[in-house]
Every structure is written in C-alpha cells, then in structure tokens.
Motif scaffolding. Structure first.
Motif, mmCIF file in Angstrom:
data_model
loop_
_atom_site.group_PDB
_atom_site.id
_atom_site.type_symbol
_atom_site.label_atom_id
_atom_site.label_comp_id
_atom_site.label_asym_id
_atom_site.label_seq_id
_atom_site.Cartn_x
_atom_site.Cartn_y
_atom_site.Cartn_z
ATOM 1 N N VAL A 1 0.853 -1.185 0.000
ATOM 2 C CA VAL A 1 0.000 0.000 0.000
ATOM 3 C C VAL A 1 0.891 1.236 0.000
ATOM 4 O O VAL A 1 1.676 1.450 0.937
ATOM 5 N N LYS A 2 0.767 2.044 -1.043
ATOM 6 C CA LYS A 2 1.588 3.248 -1.175
ATOM 7 C C LYS A 2 0.783 4.471 -0.723
ATOM 8 O O LYS A 2 -0.390 4.624 -1.078
ATOM 9 N N ALA A 3 1.443 5.331 0.054
ATOM 10 C CA ALA A 3 0.831 6.575 0.526
ATOM 11 C C ALA A 3 1.329 7.715 -0.344
ATOM 12 O O ALA A 3 2.515 8.068 -0.309
ATOM 13 N N LEU A 4 0.428 8.299 -1.135
ATOM 14 C CA LEU A 4 0.784 9.366 -2.070
ATOM 15 C C LEU A 4 0.252 10.698 -1.560
ATOM 16 O O LEU A 4 -0.945 10.838 -1.294
ATOM 17 N N GLU B 1 -8.356 7.225 -18.893
ATOM 18 C CA GLU B 1 -9.235 7.890 -17.955
ATOM 19 C C GLU B 1 -10.224 6.946 -17.261
ATOM 20 O O GLU B 1 -10.916 7.355 -16.345
ATOM 21 N N ILE B 2 -10.349 5.706 -17.698
ATOM 22 C CA ILE B 2 -11.366 4.820 -17.145
ATOM 23 C C ILE B 2 -10.923 4.288 -15.783
ATOM 24 O O ILE B 2 -9.878 3.645 -15.667
ATOM 25 N N PRO B 3 -11.703 4.531 -14.736
ATOM 26 C CA PRO B 3 -11.312 4.078 -13.396
ATOM 27 C C PRO B 3 -11.353 2.558 -13.258
ATOM 28 O O PRO B 3 -12.246 1.896 -13.789
ATOM 29 N N VAL B 4 -10.383 2.032 -12.558
ATOM 30 C CA VAL B 4 -10.323 0.614 -12.210
ATOM 31 C C VAL B 4 -10.326 0.531 -10.685
ATOM 32 O O VAL B 4 -9.441 1.069 -10.040
ATOM 33 N N GLY B 5 -11.337 -0.099 -10.126
ATOM 34 C CA GLY B 5 -11.395 -0.228 -8.668
ATOM 35 C C GLY B 5 -12.193 0.861 -7.983
ATOM 36 O O GLY B 5 -12.134 0.999 -6.754
ATOM 37 N N SER C 1 -7.805 5.215 -9.991
ATOM 38 C CA SER C 1 -6.659 4.638 -10.695
ATOM 39 C C SER C 1 -7.166 4.063 -12.000
ATOM 40 O O SER C 1 -8.291 3.550 -12.068
ATOM 41 N N ASN C 2 -6.356 4.150 -13.041
ATOM 42 C CA ASN C 2 -6.720 3.494 -14.296
ATOM 43 C C ASN C 2 -6.077 2.106 -14.390
ATOM 44 O O ASN C 2 -6.047 1.497 -15.462
ATOM 45 N N GLY C 3 -5.594 1.625 -13.264
ATOM 46 C CA GLY C 3 -4.950 0.314 -13.212
ATOM 47 C C GLY C 3 -3.452 0.404 -13.078
ATOM 48 O O GLY C 3 -2.816 -0.471 -12.495
ATOM 49 N N ARG C 4 -2.863 1.503 -13.584
ATOM 50 C CA ARG C 4 -1.418 1.705 -13.490
ATOM 51 C C ARG C 4 -1.057 3.085 -12.936
ATOM 52 O O ARG C 4 0.005 3.265 -12.365
ATOM 53 N N GLU C 5 -1.946 4.037 -13.114
ATOM 54 C CA GLU C 5 -1.680 5.398 -12.659
ATOM 55 C C GLU C 5 -2.668 5.804 -11.571
ATOM 56 O O GLU C 5 -3.856 5.497 -11.659
ATOM 57 N N ALA D 1 -7.232 18.064 -13.493
ATOM 58 C CA ALA D 1 -6.935 16.655 -13.250
ATOM 59 C C ALA D 1 -5.449 16.403 -13.428
ATOM 60 O O ALA D 1 -4.809 17.011 -14.296
ATOM 61 N N GLU D 2 -4.881 15.519 -12.616
ATOM 62 C CA GLU D 2 -3.443 15.240 -12.664
ATOM 63 C C GLU D 2 -3.180 13.758 -12.406
ATOM 64 O O GLU D 2 -3.950 13.090 -11.699
ATOM 65 N N THR D 3 -2.098 13.267 -12.962
ATOM 66 C CA THR D 3 -1.564 11.957 -12.593
ATOM 67 C C THR D 3 -0.640 12.141 -11.406
ATOM 68 O O THR D 3 0.318 12.906 -11.470
ATOM 69 N N MET D 4 -0.922 11.460 -10.316
ATOM 70 C CA MET D 4 -0.111 11.578 -9.104
ATOM 71 C C MET D 4 1.123 10.690 -9.168
ATOM 72 O O MET D 4 2.189 11.062 -8.687
ATOM 73 N N ALA D 5 0.957 9.493 -9.738
ATOM 74 C CA ALA D 5 2.085 8.559 -9.812
ATOM 75 C C ALA D 5 1.773 7.483 -10.833
ATOM 76 O O ALA D 5 0.610 7.104 -11.016
ATOM 77 N N THR D 6 2.825 7.001 -11.506
ATOM 78 C CA THR D 6 2.722 5.833 -12.370
ATOM 79 C C THR D 6 3.363 4.673 -11.621
ATOM 80 O O THR D 6 4.524 4.755 -11.214
ATOM 81 N N LEU D 7 2.600 3.603 -11.432
ATOM 82 C CA LEU D 7 3.008 2.523 -10.541
ATOM 83 C C LEU D 7 3.244 1.243 -11.329
ATOM 84 O O LEU D 7 2.647 1.013 -12.379
ATOM 85 N N SER D 8 4.124 0.407 -10.806
ATOM 86 C CA SER D 8 4.402 -0.872 -11.452
ATOM 87 C C SER D 8 3.348 -1.884 -11.037
ATOM 88 O O SER D 8 2.904 -1.908 -9.896
ATOM 89 N N GLY D 9 2.928 -2.721 -11.974
ATOM 90 C CA GLY D 9 1.907 -3.710 -11.663
ATOM 91 C C GLY D 9 0.539 -3.060 -11.538
ATOM 92 O O GLY D 9 0.307 -1.930 -11.955
ATOM 93 N N LYS D 10 -0.383 -3.781 -10.922
ATOM 94 C CA LYS D 10 -1.747 -3.302 -10.781
ATOM 95 C C LYS D 10 -1.849 -2.314 -9.623
ATOM 96 O O LYS D 10 -1.217 -2.476 -8.594
ATOM 97 N N ALA D 11 -2.695 -1.291 -9.794
ATOM 98 C CA ALA D 11 -2.900 -0.293 -8.737
ATOM 99 C C ALA D 11 -4.397 -0.078 -8.561
ATOM 100 O O ALA D 11 -5.130 0.151 -9.528
ATOM 101 N N LEU D 12 -4.860 -0.148 -7.301
ATOM 102 C CA LEU D 12 -6.274 0.019 -6.982
ATOM 103 C C LEU D 12 -6.436 1.056 -5.880
ATOM 104 O O LEU D 12 -5.642 1.086 -4.934
ATOM 105 N N PRO D 13 -7.472 1.892 -5.946
ATOM 106 C CA PRO D 13 -7.710 2.845 -4.855
ATOM 107 C C PRO D 13 -8.016 2.104 -3.550
ATOM 108 O O PRO D 13 -8.783 1.137 -3.543
#
Length: 348
Positions: A61-64, A300-304, A316-320, A331-343
């Motif tokens: 779990v990443k804290a952004l 732009e499509i939310p995942v989770g 998250s769009n699954g990676r960002e 609107a902004e991208t906060m981080a690009t993450l490796s693997g799957k990312a879910l709110p």
C-alpha cells in the motif's frame, strides 16, 4: 476568486504538469513502512487541504501526498488487501498464512502501531482495494466485513489496540461495508438491497428499488447513495429509510464502485461517457458528476472505483493514480506505478 486562481497555479507547479481545463459533462512482526523522501511544499500556502491517497499495488500500500504527489511510504502486504481511512486513522488488512491480519498505521510516518490476526478468517471478497473495512465515525472503531459461508458478519475492533469488541451484526448478503454518521451499511449489489444499522440498533434491509447495483456510498452524515449501471440513483437520507429515486443525469454508464462522498450529503459520481475529455458537471442536488471518456482514452477509465475527500476525487486506471479538483476541474496523474494499482482510501 484570487484564492482559486492561486490554488490552480500552485497545483500546476507542484505537479510539474499542465492542468486540464474542465469540460462540461453535459455535452453529447508486523512489517513497517518503507520510507520515501518527501518534498515539503509547506502545505501549498494553505491553498489546498492536505490529504494522502492510499493505493493498493503489487509492492504494497503506497501513501501518495496530494499536494506534491510524493510517495511518503509503502506498507508491505501479502494476499488480498483492503484499506479503510477515517479522520486521522488508516487501517490495512491483508492475508497471511494464519488468517486475516489487521493493522493500524500512523498516517504521518507509516509506522504500524497495532496488529491483530484473525485466525482462519477471511474478509468478504470485493475485488477492489476497499469495501470490506470501514471506520465508524461516532466511535472511531474499525469495522470489518467477514465472509462466513453464505452469511456476512460485521465485526468491531477498538480503534487503537484492535481489541475485538464483538459482532456488530450479521447479514445474509453483503458486498460492500460502509459507515457514515451513526449509520453502518452493508450493500448487497446483486439483490439491490441495503442493510442498515442506525446507532447500533438491529440491522434491517431496505430495497433500493433499482435492481442490481454497481455502486454505493455513505456520506459523513449517514446519507446513502446507490446506483445501477444506467446511472439511475437512489438516495436514502441520514434519518430516512425510504429511497428517493434520481433519474440519470445523461446517457452514460455508472462507473463500477463509482460513487464516493466528498462532504456530508455531497457525492461525486463517475460516469462512462462518449465525451472527448475528462470533465465535471455543476453541483446538482448535492451530486457532482465526473465524465470519464470511455472511447479510445482508456487512460481515464477508473479501475477499482472512485474515492473522494473535500474538493478532490481519486481513482486509478490500473497503473496510474489520478485525482481531479471537483471545484475547478483540474486533473493530474499523481504517480505511475508498477503492476496493478487500486484505490484503497484517502486520509489526512
């Protein structure tokens, strides 16, 4: 007005990118955190409220940080992961060999302050990073939705020690656990049923009147908003038990788990549209709609699902990991993450 303009400029500078102008949506051992260096921007001169977006990733779990998008720390996890945030409290549940591990985490540092393992038990599966844990606002207790065969059991835990306080209530169905005001809710998506417990009283079911649900949320005062795929909504007031139907805002599909409460009686609702760009609507009956282009702009499509706090909505769009200012539309991208990312959750 000057404050809004200052805030917009500061947000663009902090994010290191160009803000997107809003488009109208009406157009056709417990492991401790791994610390990360944080850039201090002195709360952006107070232009925006401090907040932290907790994202469930393959690494933990990443804290952004919302203000400067820095990764404050990472909490290592294993198996299925759930996050719940309430006030200055953040809780993380994951799966270990013994059962389900619950942890209370210090939001500022990521230090694990308390841990409890529930032997042989598993949380109800949500398929996303939240929905099986909740913080009860009136008591600050942690609530957890456990699967027990065909039943669902809501268990309560003391806020700071995670000492078990016993069963809150049972339900014969349950896909999402929600809490707001003195109300605790279990949403049953397939049956369209909302199980409500007010002030610790015996739980009772209410039919939302929409058929199969795809999203539900509770605001800080206990108001419930649920929706089905075509964007039709049902609102149940904080002291009410009868749903009020809200017709679709426009032709669109409701984002799965795409309802979130940003303030008492106020909700953000994500819609999948044919628009060419991400945009927000004006506030309508305490609901602000977010248009997510569902065509070629898969980004732009939310995942989770969708989360919200104060003037921001998060997804998250699954990676960002991304967020949008619900007042100004930036609107902004906060981080690009490796693997799957879910709110997972949004804290202070």
């Amino acid at each position: 007005m000057r404050r809004l303009l200052l805030g917009a400029v500061l947000l663009i500078l902090a994010c290191g990118g160009v803000a997107t102008l809003p488009t109208s949506s009406q157009s056709a051992p417990a492991a401790n955190a791994t610390p990360t260096a944080v850039i201090d921007v002195n709360d952006m001169m107070g232009a925006f409220p401090a907040a932290t977006f907790f994202v469930v990733t393959d690494d933990g779990v990443k804290a952004l940080a919302v203000l400067n998008h820095a990764t404050k720390y990472t909490i290592p996890t294993t198996g299925a992961v759930q996050v719940a945030a309430g006030g200055n409290q953040i809780y993380i549940a994951d799966e270990v060999s013994e059962g389900t591990r619950l942890r209370w985490v210090d939001q500022a540092s990521g230090t694990v302050l308390a841990t409890r393992t529930e032997p042989g038990r598993r949380l109800a599966f949500t398929g996303i990073g939240h929905g099986a844990l909740a913080v009860e606002p009136t008591s600050s207790r942690l609530l957890a939705l456990f699967a027990d065969g065909d039943k669902r059991v809501v268990e309560a835990y003391e806020a700071y020690s995670l000492r078990p306080l016993g069963k809150r209530f049972e339900s014969f169905c349950g896909d999402r656990l929600l809490a707001g005001g003195s109300r605790v809710v279990v949403a049953c998506l397939a049956s369209g049923e909302i199980v409500i417990s007010d002030g610790g009283a015996k739980a009772f079911p209410v039919q939302a009147g929409l058929g199969v649900l795809v999203a539900a949320a509770v605001s800080a005062d206990g108001t419930i908003l649920a929706g089905r795929d075509d964007g039709t909504l049902a609102r149940i007031g904080a002291t009410a038990v009868t749903p009020e139907r809200i017709e679709p805002f426009r032709p669109a599909r409701l984002v799965p788990d795409g309802i979130a409460s940003s303030d008492p009686q106020t909700f953000a609702v994500g819609l999948l549209t044919t628009d060419g760009a991400l945009g927000i609507s004006e506030l309508r009956s305490s609901v602000r709609y977010i248009s997510f282009p569902a065509g070629d702009r898969i980004k732009e499509i939310p995942v989770g699902g969708l989360l919200a706090q104060s003037q921001f909505a998060f997804w998250s769009n699954g990676r960002e990991a991304r967020h949008i200012d619900l007042l100004q539309g930036f609107a902004e991208t906060m981080a690009t993450l490796s693997g799957k990312a879910l709110p997972g959750g949004v804290g202070q």
